[in-house]
Design a protein around this motif. Structure first.
Motif, PDB file in Angstrom:
ATOM      1  N   GLY A 204      -2.677   8.569   1.909  1.00 31.71           N
ATOM      2  CA  GLY A 204      -4.335   7.012   2.451  1.00 31.71           C
ATOM      3  C   GLY A 204      -3.972   6.310   4.009  1.00 31.71           C
ATOM      4  O   GLY A 204      -4.194   7.600   4.400  1.00 31.71           O
ATOM      5  N   SER A 207      -5.206   0.264   6.892  1.00 33.34           N
ATOM      6  CA  SER A 207      -5.950  -0.509   6.850  1.00 33.34           C
ATOM      7  C   SER A 207      -6.011  -1.506   7.754  1.00 33.34           C
ATOM      8  O   SER A 207      -7.038  -2.435   7.168  1.00 33.34           O
ATOM      9  CB  SER A 207      -5.410  -1.146   5.050  1.00 33.34           C
ATOM     10  N   ASP A 226      -3.204   1.819   2.209  1.00 33.15           N
ATOM     11  CA  ASP A 226      -3.343   1.900   0.983  1.00 33.15           C
ATOM     12  C   ASP A 226      -2.747   2.864   0.441  1.00 33.15           C
ATOM     13  O   ASP A 226      -2.751   2.789  -0.479  1.00 33.15           O
ATOM     14  CB  ASP A 226      -4.897   2.018   0.574  1.00 33.15           C
ATOM     15  N   SER A 259       2.233  -0.889  -7.414  1.00 33.15           N
ATOM     16  CA  SER A 259       1.099  -0.920  -5.955  1.00 33.15           C
ATOM     17  C   SER A 259       0.061  -0.789  -6.708  1.00 33.15           C
ATOM     18  O   SER A 259      -0.908  -0.558  -7.833  1.00 33.15           O
ATOM     19  CB  SER A 259       1.251   0.770  -5.475  1.00 33.15           C
ATOM     20  N   GLY A 261      -2.668  -1.150  -4.153  1.00 33.84           N
ATOM     21  CA  GLY A 261      -2.928  -0.744  -2.480  1.00 33.84           C
ATOM     22  C   GLY A 261      -3.012  -1.396  -1.633  1.00 33.84           C
ATOM     23  O   GLY A 261      -3.968  -1.341  -0.365  1.00 33.84           O
ATOM     24  N   ILE A 262      -1.993  -1.854  -1.035  1.00 30.68           N
ATOM     25  CA  ILE A 262      -1.985  -3.387  -0.454  1.00 30.68           C
ATOM     26  C   ILE A 262      -0.395  -2.770  -0.162  1.00 30.68           C
ATOM     27  O   ILE A 262       0.365  -3.752  -0.721  1.00 30.68           O
ATOM     28  CB  ILE A 262      -2.603  -4.597  -0.399  1.00 30.68           C
TER      29      ILE A 262
END
Length: 394
Positions: A204, A207, A226, A259, A261-262
């Motif tokens: 990833g 972020s 992410d 998950s 994405g945070i």
């Protein structure tokens, strides 16, 4: 006549080639000519980004080869306590078993859980999350090369959710810390043991950096990513594309338990500080003021158009109280460093040596005061567990 016809095709071919070369020459861009007749150099277009930093990457295998051997799987066992049934104290019941109770009636079953860790020193010291090993009766570390060893707990720090454990094995790979230079948009890789399927790498970007006020730990300065992080990844490595350790994965924001994405990782600079403090003192020593603060959003309402954090309460006989701080004071700076968020103040004070003195500038109504505060030592506190999931035990 025949001789003329023999040479004619060659003459025509030469004419065609010369014509083609002349046409090619005419297509080349010519340097612009200024009004005074002087030829100007052709325009040179520079790339918008440094392609040596971001371009041309088609594989991260080299970074994984460097980092993966130093990331371990952690298996913990916890003996579940269970209440004794009244029958177990009944003499007739015990006589039925000859006063020897079956093993399954003497103790509860074992509960197994999974996590990850990072080898940070060749003499066997491993960083992981405190919540991975906090309740464990036994900790087994499985290395990438197939070796296994029982680990001993060297020290824990619930305030950052970090722990240091140690194994007694030789020829251990080590993952180096990268303490700074991580930027939003940088590619990162998360390595761990999600759901116990075995060592797994996910990719990833960074972020965000400096995430705080999340209610996960007492001290928060998270890297947000992410890269897919799931239960079992807890305590694993977050690395850059060169294989350097930039953080230890610790929590996810999730409504499903998986998950979304945070994910959040503890930065390497905090990991190194905790490691060094535990190895030196057996615990993490931090500075303390003895105050509570209002959240940043409320600060924005109470003190618009200026920095500072609002003191919500002052602990009686604490360092701040002894120095004269009061409820409602707005702390503007400490030792000349401007303060804008509660997390910034907490993290700054935590780095101060207990018994040292700091200069605190506060606004009290229309008055600005400078107070000298003798830093106290903060006692460890337990982690908080809200909708942010510290990668629960698998």
């Amino acid at each position: 006549m025949r001789r003329t016809l023999t040479w004619l095709p060659w003459v025509l071919l030469i004419i065609v080639i010369l014509g083609f070369l002349g046409w090619q020459f005419m297509q080349k861009p010519k340097a612009p000519i200024a009004s005074d007749g002087i030829k100007m150099p052709a325009e040179k277009v520079e790339p918008l980004i440094n392609t040596t930093r971001t371009g041309g990457v088609v594989s991260y295998s080299e970074a994984v080869k460097v980092a993966a051997p130093a990331v371990v799987n952690i298996f913990t066992t916890q003996k579940v306590k269970q209440m004794n049934h009244p029958l177990l104290d009944d003499p007739a019941f015990r006589e039925f078993f000859g006063n020897e109770l079956p093993d399954q009636l003497k103790q509860g079953p074992n509960e197994n859980s999974l996590g990850s860790g990072v080898i940070v020193r060749k003499d066997g010291y491993i960083l992981t999350n405190n919540h991975v090993i906090s309740q464990a009766d036994q900790i087994v570390v499985a290395l990438h090369d197939g070796r296994r060893a029982v680990a001993a707990v060297i020290g824990t720090d619930p305030d950052t959710d970090l722990a240091v454990i140690k194994i007694a094995l030789d020829d251990l790979p080590v993952l180096p810390f990268k303490l700074s230079g991580n930027e939003v948009g940088d590619v990162v890789l998360a390595i761990g043991n999600p759901f116990g399927v075995g060592q797994t790498v996910t990719q990833g970007i960074v972020s965000a950096t400096g995430r705080s006020d999340l209610g996960i730990n007492t001290y928060e300065d998270f890297i947000q990513t992410d890269a897919a992080i799931n239960p079992g990844n807890s305590g694993g490595a977050l690395i850059d594309v060169a294989g350097n350790l930039i953080g230890v994965n610790t929590a996810i924001f999730s409504q499903s338990g998986g998950s979304m994405g945070i994910g959040f990782a503890i930065p390497a600079k905090i990991c190194q500080q905790v490691l060094n403090s535990i190895l030196k003192d057996g615990r993490v020593v931090r500075g303390w003021l003895g105050i509570s603060l209002l959240p940043s959003k409320q600060d924005d309402i109470l003190v618009p158009e200026q920095n500072g954090v609002v003191v919500a309460d002052v602990l009686r006989d604490g360092p701040a109280a002894k120095a004269g701080l009061k409820r409602g004071d707005i702390i503007m700076s400490v030792n000349g460093e401007a303060i804008s968020t509660p997390a910034q103040l907490i993290n700054y004070v935590a780095l101060q040596v207990p018994t040292s003195t700091v200069s605190v500038v506060v606004n009290r109504g229309d008055e600005s005061l400078t107070l000298s505060v003798v830093i106290g030592e903060r006692k460890s506190q337990s982690n908080k567990d809200k909708q942010f999931i510290p990668l629960p035990k698998q």
